[in-house]
Motif scaffolding. Structure first.
Motif, PDB file in Angstrom:
ATOM      1  N   ASN A   3       0.826  -1.230  -0.079  1.00 40.71           N
ATOM      2  CA  ASN A   3       0.095   0.094  -0.027  1.00 40.71           C
ATOM      3  C   ASN A   3       0.790   1.363  -0.064  1.00 40.71           C
ATOM      4  OD1 ASN A   3      -1.945   1.984   0.200  1.00 40.71           O
ATOM      5  ND2 ASN A   3      -2.463   1.181   2.355  1.00 40.71           N
ATOM      6  N   CYS A   4       1.136   1.851  -1.313  1.00 40.37           N
ATOM      7  CA  CYS A   4       2.028   3.047  -1.343  1.00 40.37           C
ATOM      8  C   CYS A   4       1.494   3.693  -2.533  1.00 40.37           C
ATOM      9  CB  CYS A   4       3.469   2.466  -1.332  1.00 40.37           C
ATOM     10  SG  CYS A   4       3.767   1.441  -2.756  1.00 40.37           S
ATOM     11  N   LEU A   5       1.956   5.016  -2.725  1.00 35.32           N
ATOM     12  CA  LEU A   5       1.776   5.981  -3.555  1.00 35.32           C
ATOM     13  C   LEU A   5       0.129   6.018  -3.772  1.00 35.32           C
ATOM     14  CD1 LEU A   5       4.667   5.020  -6.252  1.00 35.32           C
ATOM     15  CD2 LEU A   5       4.619   6.738  -4.488  1.00 35.32           C
ATOM     16  N   ASN A   6      -0.504   5.839  -2.747  1.00 32.19           N
ATOM     17  CA  ASN A   6      -1.929   6.070  -2.768  1.00 32.19           C
ATOM     18  C   ASN A   6      -2.477   4.979  -3.717  1.00 32.19           C
ATOM     19  OD1 ASN A   6      -1.851   8.559  -1.385  1.00 32.19           O
ATOM     20  ND2 ASN A   6      -1.448   9.605  -3.216  1.00 32.19           N
ATOM     21  N   ALA A   7      -1.936   3.722  -3.647  1.00 31.21           N
ATOM     22  CA  ALA A   7      -2.329   2.775  -4.444  1.00 31.21           C
ATOM     23  C   ALA A   7      -2.232   1.382  -3.890  1.00 31.21           C
ATOM     24  CB  ALA A   7      -2.069   2.730  -5.865  1.00 31.21           C
ATOM     25  N   PHE A   8      -2.728   0.281  -4.383  1.00 26.55           N
ATOM     26  CA  PHE A   8      -2.431  -0.969  -3.624  1.00 26.55           C
ATOM     27  C   PHE A   8      -1.583  -1.730  -4.960  1.00 26.55           C
ATOM     28  CE2 PHE A   8      -6.389  -0.065  -1.447  1.00 26.55           C
ATOM     29  CZ  PHE A   8      -5.751  -0.143  -0.157  1.00 26.55           C
ATOM     30  N   TRP A   9      -0.706  -2.860  -4.574  1.00 27.08           N
ATOM     31  CA  TRP A   9       0.046  -3.457  -5.427  1.00 27.08           C
ATOM     32  C   TRP A   9       0.191  -4.947  -4.981  1.00 27.08           C
ATOM     33  CZ3 TRP A   9       2.180  -0.347  -9.380  1.00 27.08           C
ATOM     34  CH2 TRP A   9       1.989   1.163  -8.997  1.00 27.08           C
ATOM     35  N   HIS A  10       0.111  -5.765  -5.888  1.00 32.04           N
ATOM     36  CA  HIS A  10       0.729  -7.015  -5.549  1.00 32.04           C
ATOM     37  C   HIS A  10       2.426  -6.841  -5.563  1.00 32.04           C
ATOM     38  CE1 HIS A  10      -2.637  -8.538  -7.976  1.00 32.04           C
ATOM     39  NE2 HIS A  10      -2.716  -9.409  -7.070  1.00 32.04           N
ATOM     40  N   PRO A  11       3.078  -7.566  -4.607  1.00 25.90           N
ATOM     41  CA  PRO A  11       4.492  -7.298  -4.373  1.00 25.90           C
ATOM     42  C   PRO A  11       5.288  -7.505  -5.850  1.00 25.90           C
ATOM     43  CG  PRO A  11       3.593  -8.609  -2.725  1.00 25.90           C
ATOM     44  CD  PRO A  11       2.526  -8.632  -3.585  1.00 25.90           C
ATOM     45  N   GLN A  12       4.846  -8.481  -6.661  1.00 24.79           N
ATOM     46  CA  GLN A  12       5.477  -8.645  -7.994  1.00 24.79           C
ATOM     47  C   GLN A  12       5.367  -7.848  -8.897  1.00 24.79           C
ATOM     48  OE1 GLN A  12       3.492 -10.675  -6.662  1.00 24.79           O
ATOM     49  NE2 GLN A  12       1.574 -11.225  -8.065  1.00 24.79           N
ATOM     50  N   CYS A  13       4.046  -6.814  -8.745  1.00 24.89           N
ATOM     51  CA  CYS A  13       3.641  -5.788  -9.913  1.00 24.89           C
ATOM     52  C   CYS A  13       4.425  -4.407  -9.342  1.00 24.89           C
ATOM     53  CB  CYS A  13       2.216  -5.553  -9.804  1.00 24.89           C
ATOM     54  SG  CYS A  13       1.408  -7.180 -10.450  1.00 24.89           S
ATOM     55  N   PHE A  14       4.908  -4.257  -8.343  1.00 23.59           N
ATOM     56  CA  PHE A  14       5.521  -3.060  -8.007  1.00 23.59           C
ATOM     57  C   PHE A  14       7.006  -3.245  -8.451  1.00 23.59           C
ATOM     58  CE2 PHE A  14       7.341   0.175  -5.010  1.00 23.59           C
ATOM     59  CZ  PHE A  14       6.555   1.214  -5.008  1.00 23.59           C
ATOM     60  N   ARG A  15       7.311  -2.646  -9.582  1.00 25.62           N
ATOM     61  CA  ARG A  15       8.538  -2.774 -10.534  1.00 25.62           C
ATOM     62  C   ARG A  15       9.269  -1.412 -10.629  1.00 25.62           C
ATOM     63  NH1 ARG A  15       9.057  -7.770 -12.950  1.00 25.62           N
ATOM     64  NH2 ARG A  15       7.302  -9.181 -12.429  1.00 25.62           N
ATOM     65  N   CYS A  16      10.685  -1.769 -10.907  1.00 29.44           N
ATOM     66  CA  CYS A  16      11.431  -0.588 -10.990  1.00 29.44           C
ATOM     67  C   CYS A  16      11.339  -0.110 -12.665  1.00 29.44           C
ATOM     68  CB  CYS A  16      13.021  -1.136 -11.000  1.00 29.44           C
ATOM     69  SG  CYS A  16      14.179   0.227 -11.489  1.00 29.44           S
ATOM     70  N   HIS A  17      11.192   0.956 -12.909  1.00 28.11           N
ATOM     71  CA  HIS A  17      11.043   1.723 -14.373  1.00 28.11           C
ATOM     72  C   HIS A  17      12.185   1.439 -15.200  1.00 28.11           C
ATOM     73  CE1 HIS A  17       9.315   3.933 -17.301  1.00 28.11           C
ATOM     74  NE2 HIS A  17      10.507   4.774 -17.270  1.00 28.11           N
ATOM     75  N   ALA A  18      13.374   1.220 -14.560  1.00 29.68           N
ATOM     76  CA  ALA A  18      14.464   1.243 -15.239  1.00 29.68           C
ATOM     77  C   ALA A  18      14.895  -0.394 -15.586  1.00 29.68           C
ATOM     78  CB  ALA A  18      15.823   1.550 -14.525  1.00 29.68           C
ATOM     79  N   CYS A  19      14.935  -1.242 -14.676  1.00 31.94           N
ATOM     80  CA  CYS A  19      15.466  -2.687 -14.788  1.00 31.94           C
ATOM     81  C   CYS A  19      13.946  -3.362 -15.026  1.00 31.94           C
ATOM     82  CB  CYS A  19      16.410  -2.915 -13.701  1.00 31.94           C
ATOM     83  SG  CYS A  19      15.525  -3.216 -12.166  1.00 31.94           S
ATOM     84  N   ASN A  20      12.812  -3.089 -14.521  1.00 32.73           N
ATOM     85  CA  ASN A  20      11.605  -3.756 -14.804  1.00 32.73           C
ATOM     86  C   ASN A  20      11.570  -4.965 -13.788  1.00 32.73           C
ATOM     87  OD1 ASN A  20       9.103  -3.918 -15.686  1.00 32.73           O
ATOM     88  ND2 ASN A  20       9.697  -5.536 -17.099  1.00 32.73           N
ATOM     89  N   LEU A  21      12.577  -5.070 -12.733  1.00 33.48           N
ATOM     90  CA  LEU A  21      12.288  -5.786 -11.759  1.00 33.48           C
ATOM     91  C   LEU A  21      11.686  -5.674 -10.412  1.00 33.48           C
ATOM     92  CD1 LEU A  21      16.227  -7.386 -11.953  1.00 33.48           C
ATOM     93  CD2 LEU A  21      13.971  -8.332 -12.808  1.00 33.48           C
ATOM     94  N   PRO A  22      11.213  -6.347  -9.642  1.00 34.86           N
ATOM     95  CA  PRO A  22      10.344  -6.101  -8.679  1.00 34.86           C
ATOM     96  C   PRO A  22      11.081  -5.330  -7.370  1.00 34.86           C
ATOM     97  CG  PRO A  22       9.866  -8.380  -9.206  1.00 34.86           C
ATOM     98  CD  PRO A  22      10.959  -8.004  -9.943  1.00 34.86           C
ATOM     99  N   ILE A  23      10.592  -4.381  -7.090  1.00 32.86           N
ATOM    100  CA  ILE A  23      11.189  -3.674  -5.810  1.00 32.86           C
ATOM    101  C   ILE A  23      10.951  -4.151  -4.467  1.00 32.86           C
ATOM    102  CG2 ILE A  23      11.432  -1.354  -4.710  1.00 32.86           C
ATOM    103  CD1 ILE A  23      10.901   0.011  -7.407  1.00 32.86           C
ATOM    104  N   SER A  24      11.831  -4.960  -4.011  1.00 30.33           N
ATOM    105  CA  SER A  24      11.558  -5.489  -2.418  1.00 30.33           C
ATOM    106  C   SER A  24      12.464  -4.924  -1.545  1.00 30.33           C
ATOM    107  CB  SER A  24      11.922  -7.053  -2.722  1.00 30.33           C
ATOM    108  OG  SER A  24      13.451  -7.157  -3.128  1.00 30.33           O
ATOM    109  N   ASP A  25      12.904  -3.795  -1.892  1.00 28.48           N
ATOM    110  CA  ASP A  25      13.551  -3.289  -0.701  1.00 28.48           C
ATOM    111  C   ASP A  25      12.666  -2.286   0.254  1.00 28.48           C
ATOM    112  OD1 ASP A  25      15.994  -4.122  -2.227  1.00 28.48           O
ATOM    113  OD2 ASP A  25      16.312  -2.299  -3.252  1.00 28.48           O
ATOM    114  N   TYR A  26      13.305  -2.146   1.241  1.00 30.05           N
ATOM    115  CA  TYR A  26      12.639  -1.305   2.353  1.00 30.05           C
ATOM    116  C   TYR A  26      12.298   0.154   1.788  1.00 30.05           C
ATOM    117  CZ  TYR A  26      12.740  -4.848   5.656  1.00 30.05           C
ATOM    118  OH  TYR A  26      12.468  -5.982   6.324  1.00 30.05           O
ATOM    119  N   GLU A  27      13.357   0.884   0.919  1.00 26.11           N
ATOM    120  CA  GLU A  27      13.320   1.866   0.576  1.00 26.11           C
ATOM    121  C   GLU A  27      13.570   2.026  -1.262  1.00 26.11           C
ATOM    122  OE1 GLU A  27      15.592   4.683   4.066  1.00 26.11           O
ATOM    123  OE2 GLU A  27      16.451   3.848   2.219  1.00 26.11           O
ATOM    124  N   PHE A  28      12.843   3.229  -1.809  1.00 27.60           N
ATOM    125  CA  PHE A  28      12.900   3.077  -3.363  1.00 27.60           C
ATOM    126  C   PHE A  28      12.856   4.610  -3.613  1.00 27.60           C
ATOM    127  CE2 PHE A  28       8.586   4.551  -4.451  1.00 27.60           C
ATOM    128  CZ  PHE A  28       7.928   4.138  -3.108  1.00 27.60           C
TER     129      PHE A  28
END
Length: 474
Positions: A125-150
């Motif tokens: 639950n971030c950026l005013n939206a809900f996400w599957h963990p595997q759908c919250f991806r990096c715009h550069a490498c297109n891999l999921p973001i699993s870090d505590y910070e982005f």
């Protein structure tokens, strides 16, 4: 039932015991049994009515309790969802806590990445939206973001490392990320024209800088070292004028430029390409003159001197160092107000030409008998002519009227057909920018005043006004 108890109370017995009803302790009041059958029936009717009223109130209380319980359960579920984790339902372990399921409408949580409904399990639950963990991806490498910070740029999400790779400035010299200063801020140096960014430390670590384009040379990039200590990048070397003979076609080109302005320089003045040391020695031999510090790159001489000129261009040997350059002494004889024009060797064609156009304006005014002018007026109008020549070179859609090869001259007729490389054009824009942005009071302010006068009154009227008053017209 309370109404039965009321009947028992009406039997005439006195009772002082305490009774527990629905969690409350109450004490019965003492009363005497009524006498008479009619009164007794009336009292029974009142007791029944009172009991029914109490039962109705208790039922409403139970409904309120159930509503409160449902609100508490929804609050607990909201707190659980705020932790961005929903435990899967338990079916076999009867000892596990089983939350009361709450029916949410379809689409209660829609993944902002795949636009599908999020079921049981982990979600973000971030950026005013809900996400599957595997759908919250990096715009550069297109891999999921699993870090505590982005990191975030606009509506795009990045791994911190990907964001740094894309947006953190890199040094154009060492190719490393530009470090932060003690205050945690990114501090770098930038060239105002080339937009070259580099670490501040390179200004102190002997990183070579081209004497022509002023760019710092990237590591592992070749450059040539002239024998007077100057460094010349390989791109500027491509059009560099290295000896007096190579400069002859360029000299003819600028003479034609002056003739086109009805300002022919006559008699023809000798042109010599010289080393830095010879240029400095000649400057010291002049009684009067205005020199652009910190380095003089051209001189218009009026005194008789002997000058060492470059007869043959140097070759470049081991380590790209200039070698085997041949010079010879040239004795200047005063036949008119101008004895020679000296230009520093090893500069690109367009820079050499702008310097030559500047010095030829000095020669033209002396030969035309102009009085001694203030520095800002004389240097300013000379810079105007240098600027005008550069503009004609850059605005021409056809190949230049003359060019200078980087090897020994083979005649100007073959050189006229050569197209100017894109970098040479960019270099011309840089030399033009240098004239326009010069901050010195003599060359910079003088150019801007002269350029404004020529734009307003024309070159001919401006020169006539300077001849008569020694000042620019306003």
């Amino acid at each position: 039932m309370d109404w039965i108890k009321k009947i028992f109370k009406g039997s005439g017995q006195k009772n002082s015991e305490e009774h527990y009803y629905y969690g409350e302790y109450v004490e019965d009041p003492q009363f005497n049994a009524p006498s008479g059958t009619g009164e007794h029936d009336e009292e029974i009717d009142q007791a029944i009515a009172l009991s029914l009223l109490e039962e109705s109130q208790n039922r409403r209380n139970m409904i309120n309790d159930e509503s409160q319980l449902e609100e508490d359960e929804q609050l607990a579920r909201a707190l659980q969802e705020s932790l961005s984790f929903e435990p899967p339902p338990q079916y076999e372990n009867v000892n596990s806590y089983q939350p009361i399921p709450v029916q949410f409408p379809m689409g209660y949580r829609i993944c902002a990445g795949c636009n599908n409904e999020i079921g049981h399990g982990r979600f973000l639950n971030c950026l005013n939206a809900f996400w599957h963990p595997q759908c919250f991806r990096c715009h550069a490498c297109n891999l999921p973001i699993s870090d505590y910070e982005f990191s975030r740029s606009g509506n795009y999400r990045f791994h911190k490392s990907c964001y740094k790779e894309r947006y953190h400035p890199k040094c154009d010299v060492c190719s490393h990320f530009i470090p932060t200063n003690p205050a945690g801020l990114i501090e770098y140096r930038a060239h105002p024209f080339w937009i070259q960014k580099y670490c501040p430390s390179h200004e102190l670590d002997s990183t070579p800088r081209c004497c022509s384009c002023e760019r710092m040379e990237p590591r592992d990039t070749g450059y040539v070292a002239l024998d007077d200590g100057r460094k010349l990048c390989l791109e500027c070397l491509d059009s560099a004028v290295m000896d007096t003979k190579e400069c002859e076609p360029l000299y003819l080109d600028i003479q034609e430029f002056y003739e086109g302005l009805n300002m022919k320089v006559k008699p023809q003045v000798p042109l010599l390409l010289v080393e830095r040391q010879a240029l400095n020695e000649a400057r010291e031999g002049e009684k009067n003159g205005h020199y652009h510090m910190p380095e003089t790159r051209g001189l218009c001489l009026s005194e008789e001197q002997t000058v060492s000129t470059i007869l043959r261009r140097p070759s470049f040997g081991i380590g790209n160092r200039a070698m085997d350059m041949i010079t010879e002494p040239y004795k200047l004889t005063r036949r008119c107000e101008v004895t020679a024009i000296l230009i520093l060797y090893g500069l690109p064609r367009l820079l050499t030409g702008s310097i030559l156009a500047h010095e030829m304006m000095h020669a033209w005014m002396r030969l035309q008998g102009f009085q001694t002018l203030s520095q800002d007026v004389e240097e300013g109008i000379c810079q105007v002519l240098a600027h005008m020549w550069l503009v004609t070179q850059l605005d021409s859609s056809s190949p230049p009227s003359s060019a200078v090869a980087s090897t020994s001259s083979s005649g100007s007729s073959g050189l006229r057909k050569a197209k100017r490389p894109e970098f040479e054009r960019k270099l011309g824009e840089f030399f033009k920018h240098q004239i326009e942005s010069d901050t010195s009071p003599v060359y910079g302010d003088g150019f801007r005043a002269g350029h404004s006068a020529v734009y307003k009154f024309g070159l001919r009227r401006t020169l006539e006004h300077i001849r008569m008053t020694g000042r620019f017209p306003y």
